[in-house]
Motif scaffolding. Structure first.
Motif, PDB file in Angstrom:
ATOM      1  N   LYS A  73      -9.204  12.132   3.380  1.00  0.00           N
ATOM      2  CA  LYS A  73      -8.207  12.153   4.456  1.00  0.00           C
ATOM      3  C   LYS A  73      -8.890  12.134   5.816  1.00  0.00           C
ATOM      4  O   LYS A  73     -10.075  12.413   5.928  1.00  0.00           O
ATOM      5  CB  LYS A  73      -7.374  13.442   4.380  1.00  0.00           C
ATOM      6  CG  LYS A  73      -6.395  13.500   3.262  1.00  0.00           C
ATOM      7  CD  LYS A  73      -5.434  14.641   3.490  1.00  0.00           C
ATOM      8  CE  LYS A  73      -5.552  15.706   2.454  1.00  0.00           C
ATOM      9  NZ  LYS A  73      -4.579  16.773   2.597  1.00  0.00           N
ATOM     10  N   GLU A  74      -8.090  11.833   6.831  1.00  0.00           N
ATOM     11  CA  GLU A  74      -8.516  11.831   8.231  1.00  0.00           C
ATOM     12  C   GLU A  74      -9.672  10.863   8.469  1.00  0.00           C
ATOM     13  O   GLU A  74     -10.631  11.167   9.170  1.00  0.00           O
ATOM     14  CB  GLU A  74      -8.865  13.253   8.683  1.00  0.00           C
ATOM     15  CG  GLU A  74      -7.668  14.184   8.592  1.00  0.00           C
ATOM     16  CD  GLU A  74      -7.993  15.613   8.965  1.00  0.00           C
ATOM     17  OE1 GLU A  74      -9.091  15.874   9.479  1.00  0.00           O
ATOM     18  OE2 GLU A  74      -7.133  16.470   8.732  1.00  0.00           O
ATOM     19  N   ASN A  75      -9.568   9.692   7.841  1.00  0.00           N
ATOM     20  CA  ASN A  75     -10.561   8.636   7.992  1.00  0.00           C
ATOM     21  C   ASN A  75      -9.864   7.308   8.207  1.00  0.00           C
ATOM     22  O   ASN A  75      -8.678   7.149   7.924  1.00  0.00           O
ATOM     23  CB  ASN A  75     -11.445   8.536   6.743  1.00  0.00           C
ATOM     24  CG  ASN A  75     -12.504   9.597   6.701  1.00  0.00           C
ATOM     25  OD1 ASN A  75     -13.484   9.519   7.430  1.00  0.00           O
ATOM     26  ND2 ASN A  75     -12.303  10.606   5.862  1.00  0.00           N
ATOM     27  N   ILE A  93       0.864  -1.170   0.000  1.00  0.00           N
ATOM     28  CA  ILE A  93       0.000   0.000   0.000  1.00  0.00           C
ATOM     29  C   ILE A  93       0.903   1.222   0.000  1.00  0.00           C
ATOM     30  O   ILE A  93       1.819   1.313   0.814  1.00  0.00           O
ATOM     31  CB  ILE A  93      -0.878   0.039   1.261  1.00  0.00           C
ATOM     32  CG1 ILE A  93      -1.747  -1.201   1.341  1.00  0.00           C
ATOM     33  CG2 ILE A  93      -1.739   1.297   1.282  1.00  0.00           C
ATOM     34  CD1 ILE A  93      -2.446  -1.354   2.688  1.00  0.00           C
ATOM     35  N   SER A  94       0.651   2.156  -0.919  1.00  0.00           N
ATOM     36  CA  SER A  94       1.374   3.427  -0.860  1.00  0.00           C
ATOM     37  C   SER A  94       0.344   4.550  -0.812  1.00  0.00           C
ATOM     38  O   SER A  94      -0.728   4.452  -1.407  1.00  0.00           O
ATOM     39  CB  SER A  94       2.327   3.591  -2.044  1.00  0.00           C
ATOM     40  OG  SER A  94       1.618   3.648  -3.248  1.00  0.00           O
ATOM     41  N   LYS A  95       0.685   5.603  -0.064  1.00  0.00           N
ATOM     42  CA  LYS A  95      -0.232   6.725   0.140  1.00  0.00           C
ATOM     43  C   LYS A  95       0.420   8.006  -0.351  1.00  0.00           C
ATOM     44  O   LYS A  95       1.591   8.251  -0.071  1.00  0.00           O
ATOM     45  CB  LYS A  95      -0.558   6.879   1.621  1.00  0.00           C
ATOM     46  CG  LYS A  95      -1.188   5.670   2.246  1.00  0.00           C
ATOM     47  CD  LYS A  95      -1.313   5.859   3.754  1.00  0.00           C
ATOM     48  CE  LYS A  95      -1.712   4.585   4.439  1.00  0.00           C
ATOM     49  NZ  LYS A  95      -1.712   4.741   5.901  1.00  0.00           N
ATOM     50  N   GLN A  96      -0.364   8.807  -1.077  1.00  0.00           N
ATOM     51  CA  GLN A  96       0.100  10.112  -1.529  1.00  0.00           C
ATOM     52  C   GLN A  96      -0.965  11.133  -1.152  1.00  0.00           C
ATOM     53  O   GLN A  96      -2.069  11.123  -1.690  1.00  0.00           O
ATOM     54  CB  GLN A  96       0.324  10.115  -3.046  1.00  0.00           C
ATOM     55  CG  GLN A  96       0.771  11.446  -3.577  1.00  0.00           C
ATOM     56  CD  GLN A  96       0.839  11.471  -5.101  1.00  0.00           C
ATOM     57  OE1 GLN A  96       0.468  10.526  -5.773  1.00  0.00           O
ATOM     58  NE2 GLN A  96       1.314  12.572  -5.630  1.00  0.00           N
ATOM     59  N   TYR A  97      -0.624  12.000  -0.199  1.00  0.00           N
ATOM     60  CA  TYR A  97      -1.561  13.022   0.256  1.00  0.00           C
ATOM     61  C   TYR A  97      -1.498  14.222  -0.679  1.00  0.00           C
ATOM     62  O   TYR A  97      -0.416  14.687  -1.024  1.00  0.00           O
ATOM     63  CB  TYR A  97      -1.227  13.453   1.690  1.00  0.00           C
ATOM     64  CG  TYR A  97      -1.511  12.367   2.688  1.00  0.00           C
ATOM     65  CD1 TYR A  97      -2.767  12.235   3.251  1.00  0.00           C
ATOM     66  CD2 TYR A  97      -0.525  11.449   3.053  1.00  0.00           C
ATOM     67  CE1 TYR A  97      -3.050  11.227   4.166  1.00  0.00           C
ATOM     68  CE2 TYR A  97      -0.793  10.435   3.955  1.00  0.00           C
ATOM     69  CZ  TYR A  97      -2.056  10.337   4.506  1.00  0.00           C
ATOM     70  OH  TYR A  97      -2.323   9.327   5.404  1.00  0.00           O
ATOM     71  N   LEU A  98      -2.660  14.689  -1.111  1.00  0.00           N
ATOM     72  CA  LEU A  98      -2.727  15.830  -2.018  1.00  0.00           C
ATOM     73  C   LEU A  98      -2.896  17.119  -1.221  1.00  0.00           C
ATOM     74  O   LEU A  98      -3.711  17.178  -0.305  1.00  0.00           O
ATOM     75  CB  LEU A  98      -3.895  15.661  -2.992  1.00  0.00           C
ATOM     76  CG  LEU A  98      -3.876  14.397  -3.856  1.00  0.00           C
ATOM     77  CD1 LEU A  98      -5.072  14.379  -4.783  1.00  0.00           C
ATOM     78  CD2 LEU A  98      -2.593  14.298  -4.650  1.00  0.00           C
ATOM     79  N   LYS A  99      -2.135  18.142  -1.589  1.00  0.00           N
ATOM     80  CA  LYS A  99      -2.221  19.427  -0.893  1.00  0.00           C
ATOM     81  C   LYS A  99      -3.434  20.226  -1.358  1.00  0.00           C
ATOM     82  O   LYS A  99      -3.965  21.037  -0.618  1.00  0.00           O
ATOM     83  CB  LYS A  99      -0.952  20.241  -1.137  1.00  0.00           C
ATOM     84  CG  LYS A  99       0.272  19.661  -0.478  1.00  0.00           C
ATOM     85  CD  LYS A  99       1.498  20.494  -0.734  1.00  0.00           C
ATOM     86  CE  LYS A  99       2.718  19.848  -0.107  1.00  0.00           C
ATOM     87  NZ  LYS A  99       3.938  20.590  -0.377  1.00  0.00           N
TER      88      LYS A  99
END
Length: 98
Positions: free
Chosen positions: A60-62, A3-9
């Motif tokens: 996000k934040e879930n 699993i890889s995660k990329q948070y979008l700004k």
């Protein structure tokens, strides 16, 4: 599996890429509470390497419970953030923390 995660700004989402090495499999889906456990909604694409891969944009934040469905068999990801017992299924589900 991975699993890889990329948070979008620019958006309140995280791009989560699921990779499942399953050379002999015909069909792999990621199912979870983010898609009502519906295997037709998030089928992963088979790569030339034999792995299956797909990316989802999730809020996000879930926290989400999920599993892989590999040719009809449920499987947890060993790289999940956590595991949670599910009374309805009578088994543990993998947990994704965003």
């Amino acid at each position: 599996m991975g699993i890889s995660k990329q948070y979008l700004k620019t958006k309140p989402v995280c791009k989560v890429t699921f990779t499942v090495p399953a050379k002999d499999a015909q069909k792999v889906s990621v199912i979870g509470d983010f898609n009502n456990w519906d295997p037709s909604k998030n089928e992963l694409k088979k790569l030339k390497t034999g792995a299956f891969k797909g990316t989802l944009e999730l809020p996000k934040e879930n926290s989400f419970e999920f599993k892989y469905l590999i040719d009809g068999t449920h499987s947890n990801d060993p790289e999940a953030d956590a595991y949670r017992w599910n009374e309805f299924a009578g088994a543990e589900n993998a947990v994704l923390e965003l």
